[in-house]
Design a protein around this motif. Sequence first.
Motif, PDB file in Angstrom:
ATOM      1  N   GLU A 202       0.827  -1.215   0.000  1.00 54.36           N
ATOM      2  CA  GLU A 202       0.000   0.000   0.000  1.00 54.36           C
ATOM      3  C   GLU A 202       0.857   1.260   0.000  1.00 54.36           C
ATOM      4  O   GLU A 202       0.600   2.199  -0.766  1.00 54.36           O
ATOM      5  CB  GLU A 202      -0.923  -0.008   1.218  1.00 54.36           C
ATOM      6  N   SER A 203       1.897   1.290   0.832  1.00 54.46           N
ATOM      7  CA  SER A 203       2.760   2.477   0.868  1.00 54.46           C
ATOM      8  C   SER A 203       3.559   2.609  -0.420  1.00 54.46           C
ATOM      9  O   SER A 203       3.770   3.718  -0.923  1.00 54.46           O
ATOM     10  CB  SER A 203       3.698   2.416   2.080  1.00 54.46           C
ATOM     11  N   GLY A 204       3.990   1.485  -0.981  1.00 54.77           N
ATOM     12  CA  GLY A 204       4.706   1.530  -2.250  1.00 54.77           C
ATOM     13  C   GLY A 204       3.829   2.041  -3.379  1.00 54.77           C
ATOM     14  O   GLY A 204       4.296   2.784  -4.258  1.00 54.77           O
ATOM     15  N   HIS A 205       2.559   1.670  -3.358  1.00 51.98           N
ATOM     16  CA  HIS A 205       1.607   2.145  -4.374  1.00 51.98           C
ATOM     17  C   HIS A 205       1.469   3.664  -4.320  1.00 51.98           C
ATOM     18  O   HIS A 205       1.427   4.340  -5.357  1.00 51.98           O
ATOM     19  CB  HIS A 205       0.251   1.481  -4.145  1.00 51.98           C
ATOM     20  N   ILE A 206       1.437   4.215  -3.111  1.00 50.41           N
ATOM     21  CA  ILE A 206       1.336   5.665  -2.957  1.00 50.41           C
ATOM     22  C   ILE A 206       2.623   6.347  -3.413  1.00 50.41           C
ATOM     23  O   ILE A 206       2.585   7.369  -4.105  1.00 50.41           O
ATOM     24  CB  ILE A 206       1.017   6.024  -1.492  1.00 50.41           C
ATOM     25  N   LEU A 207       3.770   5.777  -3.053  1.00 50.36           N
ATOM     26  CA  LEU A 207       5.040   6.366  -3.457  1.00 50.36           C
ATOM     27  C   LEU A 207       5.202   6.352  -4.980  1.00 50.36           C
ATOM     28  O   LEU A 207       5.851   7.233  -5.554  1.00 50.36           O
ATOM     29  CB  LEU A 207       6.209   5.618  -2.801  1.00 50.36           C
ATOM     30  N   LEU A 208       4.621   5.354  -5.646  1.00 47.26           N
ATOM     31  CA  LEU A 208       4.650   5.291  -7.104  1.00 47.26           C
ATOM     32  C   LEU A 208       3.533   6.121  -7.740  1.00 47.26           C
ATOM     33  O   LEU A 208       3.355   6.092  -8.961  1.00 47.26           O
ATOM     34  CB  LEU A 208       4.523   3.836  -7.563  1.00 47.26           C
ATOM     35  N   GLU A 209       2.795   6.861  -6.890  1.00 48.19           N
ATOM     36  CA  GLU A 209       1.703   7.729  -7.343  1.00 48.19           C
ATOM     37  C   GLU A 209       0.656   6.946  -8.123  1.00 48.19           C
ATOM     38  O   GLU A 209       0.167   7.379  -9.174  1.00 48.19           O
ATOM     39  CB  GLU A 209       2.246   8.907  -8.161  1.00 48.19           C
ATOM     40  N   GLY A 210       0.326   5.767  -7.595  1.00 46.69           N
ATOM     41  CA  GLY A 210      -0.728   4.956  -8.199  1.00 46.69           C
ATOM     42  C   GLY A 210      -2.100   5.547  -7.943  1.00 46.69           C
ATOM     43  O   GLY A 210      -2.307   6.361  -7.043  1.00 46.69           O
ATOM     44  N   THR A 211      -3.062   5.119  -8.741  1.00 48.32           N
ATOM     45  CA  THR A 211      -4.435   5.599  -8.593  1.00 48.32           C
ATOM     46  C   THR A 211      -5.045   5.065  -7.303  1.00 48.32           C
ATOM     47  O   THR A 211      -4.964   3.861  -7.031  1.00 48.32           O
ATOM     48  CB  THR A 211      -5.290   5.137  -9.790  1.00 48.32           C
ATOM     49  N   PRO A 212      -5.656   5.915  -6.479  1.00 48.59           N
ATOM     50  CA  PRO A 212      -6.252   5.452  -5.218  1.00 48.59           C
ATOM     51  C   PRO A 212      -7.406   4.485  -5.469  1.00 48.59           C
ATOM     52  O   PRO A 212      -8.072   4.537  -6.509  1.00 48.59           O
ATOM     53  CB  PRO A 212      -6.768   6.752  -4.571  1.00 48.59           C
TER      54      PRO A 212
ATOM     55  N   VAL B 144      -6.396  12.916 -17.679  1.00 52.30           N
ATOM     56  CA  VAL B 144      -6.808  12.800 -16.276  1.00 52.30           C
ATOM     57  C   VAL B 144      -5.806  11.930 -15.521  1.00 52.30           C
ATOM     58  O   VAL B 144      -5.475  10.824 -15.959  1.00 52.30           O
ATOM     59  CB  VAL B 144      -8.212  12.187 -16.163  1.00 52.30           C
ATOM     60  N   HIS B 145      -5.320  12.437 -14.404  1.00 54.17           N
ATOM     61  CA  HIS B 145      -4.419  11.675 -13.540  1.00 54.17           C
ATOM     62  C   HIS B 145      -4.850  11.871 -12.091  1.00 54.17           C
ATOM     63  O   HIS B 145      -5.087  12.992 -11.651  1.00 54.17           O
ATOM     64  CB  HIS B 145      -2.970  12.136 -13.718  1.00 54.17           C
ATOM     65  N   VAL B 146      -4.972  10.761 -11.362  1.00 54.51           N
ATOM     66  CA  VAL B 146      -5.374  10.795  -9.955  1.00 54.51           C
ATOM     67  C   VAL B 146      -4.317  10.052  -9.148  1.00 54.51           C
ATOM     68  O   VAL B 146      -3.912   8.950  -9.504  1.00 54.51           O
ATOM     69  CB  VAL B 146      -6.748  10.134  -9.751  1.00 54.51           C
ATOM     70  N   TRP B 147      -3.858  10.651  -8.063  1.00 53.96           N
ATOM     71  CA  TRP B 147      -2.868  10.020  -7.211  1.00 53.96           C
ATOM     72  C   TRP B 147      -3.069  10.485  -5.777  1.00 53.96           C
ATOM     73  O   TRP B 147      -3.983  11.263  -5.494  1.00 53.96           O
ATOM     74  CB  TRP B 147      -1.450  10.312  -7.707  1.00 53.96           C
TER      75      TRP B 147
END
Length: 311
Positions: free
Chosen positions: A208-218, A243-246
């Motif tokens: 989960e933290s890695g996904h956020i650091l990679l600016e993945g879509t929530p 469109v980009h969501v992070w």
Amino acid sequence: MAHDHDHSHHHLHHAGHDSQRRLAWAILLTGGFMVAEVVGGILSGSLALLADAGHMLTDTAALGLAWFAAWISRRPADQKRSYGYHRVQTLAAFVNGLTLIAIVVWIAIEAIRRFLSPVAVMGLPMLTIAMLGLLVNLVVFAILHGGDRDNLNIRGAALHVLGDLLGSVAAIIAALVILTTGWTPIDPLLSLLVAALILRSAWKLTRESGHILLEGTPDGLDAATLRCEIPEQLEAVCNVHHVHVWSLTPGRHLVSLHAAIDEDEDRQAALLAIRNLLAERYGLDHATIQLESRHQCADEPEPEPDEGHRG
């Protein structure tokens, strides 16, 4: 281009101060009991106690990292870091997740060694120290569990303490079995069980933290859905693209997009309508919106996902 920023500074400041205070208490209690558990593990010969003490050693460092992250995240944004230091908490959670995985590997290796070369274990000292450890871990876990649930940094620290708590329970059970039956393999066996439980939570935290650091879509948000639904909901908007969501941190989502409107539309009104829709329907309070005329984006292809994050 226009920006809509709602940082909720007062709420974030209060939450950050509370997290920092809780982590300070956790460091004090965990570090203090770690010494007793190391001594007890050596004297009794218990791997379960030594594994739990190893947890507490890394936990003290992990809690220190989490405390530092909570402290520095309260610093205001500056010229070099326009979003501030909030992402440091996610980075600390990622490091803590990796540390937990490393601990699991160490426990597994040591348990296998104990199976191959059994050692004598003193049940009574092991039981006494494990019960004290359980009490300390319960108090520390309660302190952290009462903090911000959306804070990955706090969750990572709590997972470290939960690992210690499970380790204490395993040590108590192992001590009781050894005292009643003399069967010492229960010590490394339960250590492996605790390691497996920790691994599951550690992997989830790291992912989960890695996904956020990679600016993945929530989770629950999708760029394709926004591209379709915004023109459907707002008559003034004829097309939405790029469109980009992070996420900056869990619960703090950001979006950037280009919106095309007809020449005769009120640009300010259209911009306000898009902002309100993003906030009310999707919970996106921080939006970067670029308005364009219809002819600027006619039949413009949407970039592939690997062409860049913000288009």
